[in-house]
Motif scaffolding. Sequence first.
Motif, PDB file in Angstrom:
ATOM      1  N   LEU A  97      36.292  29.498  49.378  1.00 14.48           N
ATOM      2  CA  LEU A  97      36.925  29.593  48.054  1.00 14.48           C
ATOM      3  C   LEU A  97      37.792  30.839  47.959  1.00 14.48           C
ATOM      4  CD1 LEU A  97      34.096  28.591  45.557  1.00 14.48           C
ATOM      5  CD2 LEU A  97      36.212  27.364  46.004  1.00 14.48           C
ATOM      6  N   TRP A  98      37.280  31.919  48.531  1.00 13.25           N
ATOM      7  CA  TRP A  98      37.995  33.194  48.504  1.00 13.25           C
ATOM      8  C   TRP A  98      39.412  33.020  49.046  1.00 13.25           C
ATOM      9  CZ3 TRP A  98      39.724  37.297  51.756  1.00 13.25           C
ATOM     10  CH2 TRP A  98      39.754  38.550  51.146  1.00 13.25           C
ATOM     11  N   HIS A  99      39.530  32.167  50.025  1.00 17.49           N
ATOM     12  CA  HIS A  99      40.814  31.929  50.658  1.00 17.49           C
ATOM     13  C   HIS A  99      41.579  30.776  49.996  1.00 17.49           C
ATOM     14  CE1 HIS A  99      43.209  33.169  54.041  1.00 17.49           C
ATOM     15  NE2 HIS A  99      43.578  31.917  54.182  1.00 17.49           N
ATOM     16  N   GLN A 100      40.841  29.745  49.586  1.00 15.59           N
ATOM     17  CA  GLN A 100      41.510  28.517  49.129  1.00 15.59           C
ATOM     18  C   GLN A 100      41.978  28.590  47.681  1.00 15.59           C
ATOM     19  OE1 GLN A 100      42.501  26.380  51.130  1.00 15.59           O
ATOM     20  NE2 GLN A 100      41.217  26.625  52.931  1.00 15.59           N
ATOM     21  N   ILE A 101      41.284  29.358  46.842  1.00 19.76           N
ATOM     22  CA  ILE A 101      41.729  29.438  45.441  1.00 19.76           C
ATOM     23  C   ILE A 101      43.157  30.007  45.353  1.00 19.76           C
ATOM     24  CG2 ILE A 101      41.337  30.566  43.190  1.00 19.76           C
ATOM     25  CD1 ILE A 101      38.335  30.209  43.676  1.00 19.76           C
ATOM     26  N   PRO A 102      43.455  31.116  46.040  1.00 16.77           N
ATOM     27  CA  PRO A 102      44.846  31.611  45.979  1.00 16.77           C
ATOM     28  C   PRO A 102      45.865  30.613  46.537  1.00 16.77           C
ATOM     29  CG  PRO A 102      43.403  33.272  46.899  1.00 16.77           C
ATOM     30  CD  PRO A 102      42.589  32.039  46.777  1.00 16.77           C
ATOM     31  N   VAL A 103      45.481  29.901  47.604  1.00 19.85           N
ATOM     32  CA  VAL A 103      46.408  28.906  48.178  1.00 19.85           C
ATOM     33  C   VAL A 103      46.703  27.840  47.120  1.00 19.85           C
ATOM     34  CG1 VAL A 103      46.672  27.104  49.925  1.00 19.85           C
ATOM     35  CG2 VAL A 103      45.611  29.283  50.545  1.00 19.85           C
ATOM     36  N   THR A 104      45.624  27.337  46.502  1.00 24.47           N
ATOM     37  CA  THR A 104      45.788  26.289  45.486  1.00 24.47           C
ATOM     38  C   THR A 104      46.595  26.826  44.301  1.00 24.47           C
ATOM     39  OG1 THR A 104      43.558  25.648  46.117  1.00 24.47           O
ATOM     40  CG2 THR A 104      44.502  24.493  44.248  1.00 24.47           C
TER      41      THR A 104
END
Lengths: 302, 339
Positions: free
Chosen positions: A176-183
């Motif tokens: 999530l730490w990585h994917q939330i900013p991507v999203t």
Amino acid sequence: MSTLAAAPSEIAAPRHALRRQRRRRIGILLLLLPGAGFIAIAMIAPLLQLALGSVGLTGLGPSEGFSLRAFGTVLANPMMRAAFLFSLRLALATTVLSVVAALALAALLMLSFPGRRLVMLLYKLPLVVPSLIAAFLILTMIGPGGMGARFAMQLGLGWPQLVHDRAGIGVILVLLWHQIPVTLLILLAVVGSIPRDLIDAARNLGATAPSVFRHVILPLALPGVSAAALLVFIDCFGAYAVPSLLGPAYPQALPVMMTTEFLERAHWQVASAIGVVMTITTIAVMVVYHRLIARADRERAG
Amino acid sequence: MLSLSGVAKRFGGEVAVEDVDLEVAAGEFLTLLGPSGCGKSTLLRIIAGLTEPDRGRVWLEGEEVQDLPAHRRRTAMVFQSYALFPHMTVARNVAFGLIMRGLDRQQIQRKVGDALALVELEGLAGRYPRELSGGQQQRVALARALVTEPKVLLLDEPLSNLDAKLRDRLRIELRALQRRLALTTIFVTHDQAEAMALSDRIAVMTKGRLVESGTPEEIYSRPKSRFAAEFVGVANLLPGELRDEVVTTAVGRFAVSAQSVPAGEVAICLRPEDIAFSAEGPGLQGRLTHVTFAGPFQDCIVALEPSGLLLRAHVPVRPWHIGERVAVRLPARAAVLGE
């Protein structure tokens, strides 16, 4: 006589044309070669190798001739099934949570508040930090003996197992730490492309800020939301580094199993079969996605 | 009905609207007319609550509304782009404002039906905006605004994306509809012909300021400012000196009505149709330098002799030729302009 005299030239003309056409086709093929060749070498060849390796036809290691035994092993093995479900769960949970969190943040960032620019800058920070480093950071925060655990101990409280846990909470947190900013990055671009007039028109017609988001922004951003969700899902389903570092001993994520089969046991065929199962799963998800999008488009078109 | 007092807005350092005072009567059709970038759309958005003014007050039906959020103002705006929601059908677009105000399903259905009938689009309720022509989209936008029964209807260049013929027809329809509903309307345009055709009153704006307002006839025949005279229609501006309600110019003396223009250096405005000429006779002598056929009249430019002063004249159609000598007659009265 005159008709006979004309005949050879009439025949010659199509021959010239054919030759010209053939030359043009070769030219086109040559022009296509750099792009198509790259796709063939970088993408199709490995996939082909994977598929052939999974049925024992080629690949690394001894070839034993065509057999579907590796698939039998993968599908019959309860550990493999558990790994498949674990990876699926990691991917689905991360996708849903990333999309929900990114939507909430996108809605928040549409408002103007003090410090908004700072938030706009900071949210991108995880994008430049590799997820392996993020895994170590999270480990020092929520792992046993980490900051959280020590703080809880000071208060005389217990600390739940959040890493190497069977639910994969630690893994999901790092993903999530990585994917939330991507999203969020994708969503903000999509939301930013919605004409300002539509938002103003909705406000002018009596819509409060939450109503504008729900009735105008969200439906118009939906294609972007679903594309972001698809990317997150595929990325997390194939995630190796974080689950191998923070995941439980059982069940393991499918890519972790694949690596074990490949590097430790030298079961090339089984590793290839796992690879094929993963590829088929992501292709299936993409097919379902495109079907849903096409159906939504058709419905919209009436 | 609607009043603005000392309204000002800047974007960065740029003045968008500067100290605007404006009164709009109930049922009035007021046009904000001015070139692009003069602040007229910003003023409209301030009235709608979509842009917050830096200074000034806005009253709507006696209520001070400048701090009221847009969704509570009961104004309805038709945007230049129409701003129809692309993911909603025509019916749903029109219903949007009613749904937001919490009306029940039956009321919504009835009102949407009535609104679509009003703009003659009954058969298109199930279509999506992209399946409509520009004119139809414009009508949907109008229906969507009217259905909410707004206190004031705000139109931001709603006809500018249509072709000339359709624009002309919709102009007439829009005015008829506004009269029938007696709806207070503020219309923004840079097209002076549109402003003349539609308005009870025109407010002319430039550089964020409201320079003057009046009926179309007043603005055209008796403009008070140089800007309005030149922006609305074609104007021959002649410098002169005002004394005792008479302006003396290089081409003669003109009587002017008592106006609030101080004596001294002024300009008078002669419209092209105020100028007449004949092949021979008394009056100023000149030579035609430009003649074009413009349908009901001929558009000519006369160079007066010996001064070389150019006058634009619209005269009845007759075979005038470039280079022909003419005797020019000017009216005895003219509008006088302050700076």
